[in-house]
Enzyme design. Structure first.
Site, PDB file in Angstrom:
ATOM      1  N   SER A 156     -31.353   6.262  16.058  1.00 22.12           N
ATOM      2  CA  SER A 156     -30.493   5.608  15.070  1.00 22.12           C
ATOM      3  C   SER A 156     -29.082   5.418  15.625  1.00 22.12           C
ATOM      4  O   SER A 156     -28.902   4.707  16.608  1.00 22.12           O
ATOM      5  CB  SER A 156     -30.505   6.425  13.776  1.00 22.12           C
ATOM      6  OG  SER A 156     -29.948   5.694  12.710  1.00 22.12           O
ATOM      7  N   ASP A 251     -38.531   0.084   8.275  1.00 21.80           N
ATOM      8  CA  ASP A 251     -37.171   0.514   8.557  1.00 21.80           C
ATOM      9  C   ASP A 251     -36.245  -0.693   8.468  1.00 21.80           C
ATOM     10  O   ASP A 251     -36.521  -1.724   9.098  1.00 21.80           O
ATOM     11  CB  ASP A 251     -37.122   1.119   9.969  1.00 21.80           C
ATOM     12  CG  ASP A 251     -35.755   1.657  10.361  1.00 21.80           C
ATOM     13  OD1 ASP A 251     -34.792   1.517   9.590  1.00 21.80           O
ATOM     14  OD2 ASP A 251     -35.667   2.225  11.476  1.00 21.80           O
ATOM     15  N   HIS A 281     -37.797   4.903   8.896  1.00 21.62           N
ATOM     16  CA  HIS A 281     -36.685   5.408   9.692  1.00 21.62           C
ATOM     17  C   HIS A 281     -36.669   6.938   9.648  1.00 21.62           C
ATOM     18  O   HIS A 281     -36.876   7.542   8.596  1.00 21.62           O
ATOM     19  CB  HIS A 281     -35.368   4.871   9.132  1.00 21.62           C
ATOM     20  CG  HIS A 281     -34.194   5.126  10.014  1.00 21.62           C
ATOM     21  ND1 HIS A 281     -33.880   4.316  11.082  1.00 21.62           N
ATOM     22  CD2 HIS A 281     -33.254   6.102   9.995  1.00 21.62           C
ATOM     23  CE1 HIS A 281     -32.799   4.771  11.681  1.00 21.62           C
ATOM     24  NE2 HIS A 281     -32.401   5.869  11.038  1.00 21.62           N
TER      25      HIS A 281
END
Length: 310
Positions: A156, A251, A281
């Protein structure tokens, strides 16, 4: 494919827990929420050593944690930048994942506790990530790392930092990074992609949460266009290390991660672009709940060995 049943169960249990929305929390509260959520993650113990160290950064020392697998040095090295939207996350929230990576990849993992926003807005996290990578390269032997087999990675926001570290290293001629692991990376400030429209609500990470992260990390919207914040906007991706880009089907960040992977390929960078079907995610840390996490870590380990043992 449909949302995986294990993910459906995870989301249902999260809904029962009724944590306040991220956007209703202060950064300090959000950090504590993430820490609590990480306490239940499976933490394998069969490592040779886990120890605290510190890199030298632009504003002083940067806490790091070094995970050493069983066996004899020197090992490949992976400098790891944790996720959390540049606002949350620390060495403890990603402790379990780093342990799994060290064991599966048979590599020394150096996890970096870079400075967080809003106390330290952009480009503080970039500067710390860059400095920590150079420190690992310069001190590779003491860390049990083969300096010729050095990689960077992150999930991320950490994937965002890994991309920028590679761009900076290319542009200044070092350190020599052999491979980059980008796990559902943030690569652009555009919150209106198809995956944002499809997955911006109901799948853990929301569009509103990403807006909250960006507002804390880069308050000036114009500054978000800089490649050090949005690496998808970098003019040239040629000459970067080979990459493994892992995305998740449900996601909101899926499309920007895949767009970055395609741009790497178009620039002549050997890239494996992999979408995990039915996943959301943050799934990679959930080895105790999501089988896809263990499967993905095994593939990552094989990709890393193939890239660094050439």
């Amino acid at each position: 494919m449909p949302l995986h049943p294990q993910v459906q169960d995870l989301l249902a249990r999260s809904a029962v827990a009724r944590e306040p929305a991220l956007t209703a929390q202060s950064p300090a509260e959000a950090r504590e929420t993430m820490r609590r959520g990480a306490e239940a993650l499976q933490k394998p113990e069969n490592l040779a050593d886990v120890r605290a160290t510190a890199a030298i950064g632009p504003e002083g020392s940067i806490p790091t944690r070094v995970y050493t697998p069983q066996g004899a040095a020197p090992w490949p090295g992976l400098v790891w930048f944790h996720g959390g939207g540049w606002v949350m996350g620390d060495l403890d929230t990603h402790d379990a994942l780093c342990r799994h990576l060290a064991i599966a990849c048979e590599a020394v993992i150096v996890s970096v506790d870079y400075r967080l926003a809003p106390e330290h807005p952009f480009p503080a996290a970039v500067e710390d990530a860059d400095a920590a990578t150079r420190w690992v390269s310069e001190n590779a032997a003491a860390l049990g790392i083969d300096p010729g087999r050095l990689a960077v990675g992150g999930d991320s926001a950490g994937g965002n930092l890994a991309t920028v570290v590679c761009l900076r290293a290319r542009d200044r001629g070092g350190p020599a990074i052999r491979w980059q692991l980008l796990v559902y990376p943030i690569t652009d400030c555009d919150l209106d992609t198809q995956s944002y429209r499809e997955n911006g609500e109901g799948y853990a990470l929301t569009r509103a949460s990403m807006a909250w992260f960006w507002d804390h990390y880069v308050p000036d919207p114009a500054a978000r266009m800089h490649p050090d914040a949005s690496p998808l906007r970098a003019g040239d991706l040629a000459g970067l290390p080979p990459a493994h880009v892992l995305t998740a089907e449900y996601d909101p960040l899926r499309d920007e991660g895949e767009a970055y992977g395609r741009r790497l390929t178009e620039a002549g960078v050997r890239t494996r672009l992999e979408r995990s079907p039915g996943m959301i995610h943050g799934f990679l840390r959930r080895t105790d709940e999501l089988d896809a996490s263990t499967v993905a870590i095994a593939r990552i380990a094989q990709e890393m060995r193939d890239a660094l043992d050439e």
